[in-house]
Design a protein around this motif. Structure first.
Motif, mmCIF file in Angstrom:
data_model
loop_
_atom_site.group_PDB
_atom_site.id
_atom_site.type_symbol
_atom_site.label_atom_id
_atom_site.label_comp_id
_atom_site.label_asym_id
_atom_site.label_seq_id
_atom_site.Cartn_x
_atom_site.Cartn_y
_atom_site.Cartn_z
ATOM 1 N N ILE A 10 0.841 -1.196 0.000
ATOM 2 C CA ILE A 10 0.000 0.000 0.000
ATOM 3 C C ILE A 10 0.879 1.249 0.000
ATOM 4 N N LEU A 11 0.660 2.113 -0.979
ATOM 5 C CA LEU A 11 1.304 3.425 -1.049
ATOM 6 C C LEU A 11 0.224 4.488 -0.944
ATOM 7 N N ILE A 12 0.623 5.723 -0.684
ATOM 8 C CA ILE A 12 -0.344 6.816 -0.597
ATOM 9 C C ILE A 12 0.313 8.100 -1.057
ATOM 10 N N ASP A 13 -0.454 8.968 -1.701
ATOM 11 C CA ASP A 13 0.024 10.320 -1.982
ATOM 12 C C ASP A 13 -1.142 11.281 -1.843
ATOM 13 N N GLY A 14 -0.811 12.527 -1.478
ATOM 14 C CA GLY A 14 -1.829 13.555 -1.333
ATOM 15 C C GLY A 14 -1.733 14.284 -0.013
ATOM 16 N N GLY A 15 -1.181 15.489 -0.024
ATOM 17 C CA GLY A 15 -1.151 16.325 1.174
ATOM 18 C C GLY A 15 0.041 16.145 2.071
ATOM 19 N N ILE A 16 1.047 15.368 1.675
ATOM 20 C CA ILE A 16 2.212 15.110 2.528
ATOM 21 C C ILE A 16 3.082 16.358 2.597
ATOM 22 N N ARG A 17 3.263 16.906 3.813
ATOM 23 C CA ARG A 17 4.042 18.125 3.996
ATOM 24 C C ARG A 17 5.090 18.011 5.083
ATOM 25 N N SER A 18 5.267 16.826 5.664
ATOM 26 C CA SER A 18 6.247 16.665 6.740
ATOM 27 C C SER A 18 6.552 15.189 6.933
ATOM 28 N N GLY A 19 7.658 14.934 7.649
ATOM 29 C CA GLY A 19 7.956 13.561 8.004
ATOM 30 C C GLY A 19 6.908 12.975 8.927
ATOM 31 N N LEU A 20 6.317 13.812 9.788
ATOM 32 C CA LEU A 20 5.241 13.343 10.658
ATOM 33 C C LEU A 20 4.052 12.874 9.832
ATOM 34 N N ASP A 21 3.731 13.561 8.735
ATOM 35 C CA ASP A 21 2.656 13.100 7.857
ATOM 36 C C ASP A 21 2.960 11.713 7.316
ATOM 37 N N VAL A 22 4.210 11.472 6.953
ATOM 38 C CA VAL A 22 4.607 10.157 6.459
ATOM 39 C C VAL A 22 4.372 9.098 7.539
#
Length: 411
Positions: free
Chosen positions: A331-343
């Motif tokens: 599972i991968l995801i993209d959309g709205g990632i703006r920080s390592g915490l988001d990851v």
């Protein structure tokens, strides 16, 4: 740049002392949002809006970010296990962190030659880089720049029974590209007001407005003079020997259309010999169909909020899709990632890795040629810091944390 195989906790006063260029950049741009603001000033609006904007009133773009911000994680007290390893294995290859560069169209409109800068940064950092069908640089050149980490994203080109689409897949295979990412979340052309307001055309049409924008953006203009007018070189071979850049742009607009069906996907699955990912899944039932036809990866995505303004946030559909797929696909995801915490948030909720697009381009727009390296270092370091703050010794441990998720969609 930093050793990315094991991240150490940041010292007190991180990023505010010293006179090196890196220290100066950390003071000026401690977050992706700082980079975005600077990029908005340095990039002409016709380029900035092409990437930063979304469909309609940007509600889906905002929804992606707001949904991530709403997710909290309850830290635990654990043993000090030393440096946190951020390494991850994806489709049989090891990468330095569970973050990669998402496919993005019109990167060279945002910043001429941006694709080369992002590919080079990804290769140095050992993180995935996704070249696109409508990239401003040919897939073979990008694969040569980043031979160990390049993936290829394919749009639907159905004319002549997918003759061009199949040839692009063969070219990607010959170039040594490791993963094929097939996009299904663009069934039609969305209305993007930012592009309409700026009258975007390719090649650029010299009007008073575009000339004025370029004149006050010297870094962007200098890059344009070095690289030339943006185009779509991946598609140029299919437009005839004497095709102009305008001819190629018109071909892309005319022929790249519709979402690849599952029946068509089976044919690409038979042709492509390596790992294959479907990009644009937002419903668990679609993820299950993708697994059933033998796909290796599910990329949860609403196209960065650039297609359907009413689409839910990607993070809000992730847990249900991860539960439906289990360990049958990555599972991968993209959309709205703006920080390592988001990851880290996405991994805790079921993803194996996250991909970001705008964040890397904001680094280029704000800083220039080494901006993508700066963003890569920032995100990887923030991942390690977040893991230590939570008390998580590894990524697998994140699944056991208490994670309030108010917007999760129940299918």
């Amino acid at each position: 740049m930093h050793d990315r195989t094991a991240m150490k906790p940041a010292p007190m006063g991180w990023g505010v002392s010293g006179s090196s260029r890196e220290a100066q950049l950390r003071r000026r741009f401690p977050t992706i949002e700082d980079l975005r603001k600077a990029a908005e000033r340095r990039v002409p609006s016709l380029g900035y809006e092409t990437v930063a904007g979304g469909a309609g009133q940007n509600l889906a773009v905002k929804r992606n970010a707001d949904a991530l911000d709403a997710i909290t994680m309850v830290p635990r007290i654990g043993e000090d296990r030393g440096p946190v390893s951020t390494d991850v294995e994806l489709f049989g290859r090891h990468y330095a962190a569970p973050i990669g560069v998402a496919p993005m169209g019109l990167q060279s409109v945002f910043w001429p030659g941006a694709e080369r800068l992002l590919a080079r940064a990804a290769q140095r950092a050992r993180i995935p880089y996704t070249a696109g069908t409508v990239s401003g640089v040919a897939l073979e050149e990008l694969a040569a720049i980043a031979p160990d980490v390049t993936w290829f994203q394919l749009y639907r080109l159905a004319k002549d029974d997918h003759k061009v689409g199949f040839d692009l897949v063969r070219r990607a295979q010959d170039a040594g590209i490791h993963v094929l990412v097939v996009t299904v979340d663009t069934p039609g052309r969305a209305k993007r007001p930012g592009e309409l307001r700026n009258g975007l055309t390719l090649p650029f049409r010299p009007t008073f407005r575009t000339i004025r924008q370029a004149a006050v953006s010297p870094g962007w203009l200098s890059a344009l003079m070095r690289t030339g007018q943006p185009s779509f070189p991946c598609l140029a071979p299919y437009c005839g020997p004497n095709a102009s850049k305008a001819d190629v742009a018109w071909y892309a607009q005319r022929e790249v259309s519709g979402a690849i069906t599952f029946e068509e996907m089976k044919r690409y699955r038979d042709l492509w010999k390596g790992p294959m990912v479907i990009k644009g899944v937002m419903h668990p039932a679609d993820a299950e169909k993708a697994v059933a036809i033998g796909l290796d990866g599910i990329q949860v995505s609403n196209h960065g909020g650039r297609q359907l303004e009413a689409a839910p946030a990607v993070i809000d559909v992730l847990p249900a899709i991860a539960e439906a797929v289990g360990n049958k696909a990555t599972i991968l995801i993209d959309g709205g990632i703006r920080s390592g915490l988001d990851v880290v948030r996405t991994i805790a909720l079921g993803a194996k890795a996250a991909l970001a697009g705008r964040a890397f381009l904001y680094g280029v727009g704000a800083i220039g040629s080494d901006g993508a390296d700066y963003v890569t270092d920032m995100l990887v370091e923030e991942i390690g810091v977040a893991m230590r703050q939570l008390g998580a010794p590894n990524f697998a441990a994140l699944r056991d944390f208490t994670i309030p998720h108010p917007g999760a969609v129940q299918f």
